[in-house]
Design an enzyme around this catalytic site. Structure first.
Site, PDB file in Angstrom:
ATOM      1  CG  HIS A 171       4.749   1.508  10.813  1.00  0.00           C
ATOM      2  ND1 HIS A 171       3.705   0.630  10.927  1.00  0.00           N
ATOM      3  CD2 HIS A 171       4.491   2.256   9.721  1.00  0.00           C
ATOM      4  CE1 HIS A 171       2.850   0.828   9.946  1.00  0.00           C
ATOM      5  NE2 HIS A 171       3.310   1.810   9.196  1.00  0.00           N
ATOM      6  CE1 TYR A 258       0.344  14.443   6.169  1.00  0.00           C
ATOM      7  CE2 TYR A 258       2.643  13.876   6.501  1.00  0.00           C
ATOM      8  CZ  TYR A 258       1.313  13.508   6.426  1.00  0.00           C
ATOM      9  OH  TYR A 258       0.969  12.199   6.607  1.00  0.00           O
TER      10      TYR A 258
END
Length: 488
Positions: A171, A258
């Site tokens: 989501h 990341y």
């Protein structure tokens, strides 16, 4: 319509309830059977009680069954939904704690980085067991909808090795779109049209239009910097927007782990994060949040059971993809969403074998992806670095190759920015030994890892990270919820 939906990991009570009520918002699905399965009889009992209360309160013919026998739950299922966390909070705590000893400070640790990679090592053997059961006892052509993280690794393994029709669902795109609509002053996210593409948790809004008008980089930067909340909570995300030219779907905390630039030194972490909520970058933020949520639900279960008496309101159907996909496949009503599938020319400048997250349309013919999207070069470069880590991690998880696992961790962008090869080798040994009971594929490698640890020379430190927050007690959570409640 009458068919069976199996939910694996249904003991994830709040999320299972959301999926259940979403699906029952579709009028044609009143006669569906939901088969719940989980390894926790306690959690399974709680969620079954809640769902049966919903069925009773809404006078529905829907059937709800619950069993710890997974194959029994999967028998004849047309759809199988997974939201499992192998190892639970015990293993998750090690995903955060052990890397910290080597200087790797994670906010979430469920996608890549050291924690996400080990999470994948625990999940993938179980995902492949699910796939075997689906092939053997589910309905012919059953579809596997994976909500479990690490999304790309789990979906990659299910498709490449499990040989099951699989789609990964998340989501993040919807949440990012809601933020953009808000800062641009839209009255509803429906006014925003967008193309968002990349890989799970590294998707990028490469085309934005508000009521048909294209939104450029400078307008979006100005809007975010003027927002009284997001300007403080999303500093890192806004910095990436300035440098890359496009907005990322992921929260400040998620995105920070990341990339190799923002969390590699403690002083940099505190510069870029915000501690108003876990998702904006605190050390082990999601571990704290999930621990508190579990503790709160155990205490708050009677209230949750009472709330289950409320009528199902289709107007409150969530934007989770699962119910919309099922509706499109079963009724032919077209649904546009963002799905995790193997890249087959969908994104031109990412590897063909990667699991990408990109726009698609669903109808009774299946999921049809929009092909020919080219990411900005910086976005593609960032995604490719993660894809290389994911590929090695999946192959290591399937083969039990601990050397390949170490190479995957070594190539992780944040780990590589913080740790030396010697530190990575010792850290992986320590994590594999600590989590041995959830890593059957490494059984033969663990004695040697234990022996190496017995003569380890790499120095570590015990610390809580640059921005750790304590887990709140039930009393503190109740107080904070009361303080946050609107007057009247």
């Amino acid at each position: 319509m009458s068919f069976k939906i199996a939910i694996i990991g249904a003991g994830s009570v709040g999320f299972t309830k959301k999926l259940f009520t979403d699906i029952l918002c579709v009028p044609e699905f009143r006669d569906v059977e939901f088969a719940l399965t989980d390894i926790s009889e306690h959690n399974l009992g709680m969620i079954r009680a809640i769902l049966e209360r919903i069925v009773e309160a809404n006078n529905l013919p829907t059937r709800v069954t619950a069993t710890t026998d997974r194959r029994r739950a999967l028998e004849g299922a047309r759809y199988v939904i997974s939201c499992v966390r192998v190892g639970g909070l015990d293993a998750y705590a090690d995903d955060i704690r052990i890397p910290l000893k080597y200087g790797v400070d994670q906010c979430v640790g469920d996608t890549i980085c050291a924690g996400g990679i080990l999470y994948g090592q625990r999940n993938i053997p179980v995902i492949l067991d699910f796939c075997k059961d689906i092939r053997e006892v589910a309905a012919p052509g059953a579809r596997f909808l994976n909500y479990a993280n690490p999304m790309a690794m789990n979906t990659w393994a299910a498709i490449e090795y499990g040989k099951v029709d699989t789609v990964g669902l998340c989501h993040g795109v919807q949440h990012g779109a809601a933020q953009i609509a808000e800062v641009l002053g839209a009255s509803s996210v429906k006014e925003l049209d967008y193309i968002c593409s990349g890989i799970n948790h590294q998707t990028w809004f490469v085309d934005l239009r508000l009521n048909g008008r294209r939104i450029g980089k400078e307008e979006l930067i100005t809007a975010f910097e003027a927002h009284p909340v997001y300007a403080k909570q999303e500093k890192l995300r806004i910095d990436v927007l300035k440098r890359f030219g496009v907005y990322s779907t992921e929260s400040n905390g998620h995105l920070s782990e990341y990339l190799p630039w923002y969390r590699k030194r403690p002083e940099e972490i505190t510069r870029w994060i915000d501690l108003s909520d876990w998702i904006h970058g605190e050390t082990g933020g999601y571990l704290r949040h999930t621990t508190e949520t579990r503790n709160w639900f155990e205490t708050d279960f009677p209230r949750a059971l009472e709330q289950a008496r409320r009528p199902i309101d289709p107007a409150r159907r969530s934007n989770e993809h699962a119910s919309h996909i099922l509706e499109a496949l079963e009724t032919g009503r077209v649904y546009r969403g963002h799905f995790n599938l193997r890249n087959t020319g969908v994104i031109t400048n990412l590897p063909a074998d990667a699991i990408i997250e990109s726009p698609g349309f669903v109808d009774r013919f299946g999921i049809n992806m929009v092909s020919g999207i080219t990411l900005p070069e910086a976005c593609a470069a960032t995604c490719t670095a993660s894809i290389n880590v994911q590929r090695m991690s999946v192959h290591a998880a399937v083969t039990g190759d601990i050397d390949l696992l170490k190479l995957a961790v070594l190539h992780d962008p944040l780990v590589g920015a913080v740790a030396t090869p010697e530190e990575v080798w010792q850290m992986v040994d320590e994590m594999v030994v600590a989590q041995a009971r959830w890593l059957p594929q490494y059984a033969e490698a663990i004695p040697a890892a234990q022996e190496r640890l017995s003569r380890a020379t790499v120095k570590t430190r015990e610390w809580d990270g640059a921005a750790r927050q304590p887990v709140r007690s039930i009393e503190e959570m109740r107080r904070d919820k009361g303080a946050a409640a609107p007057a009247g």
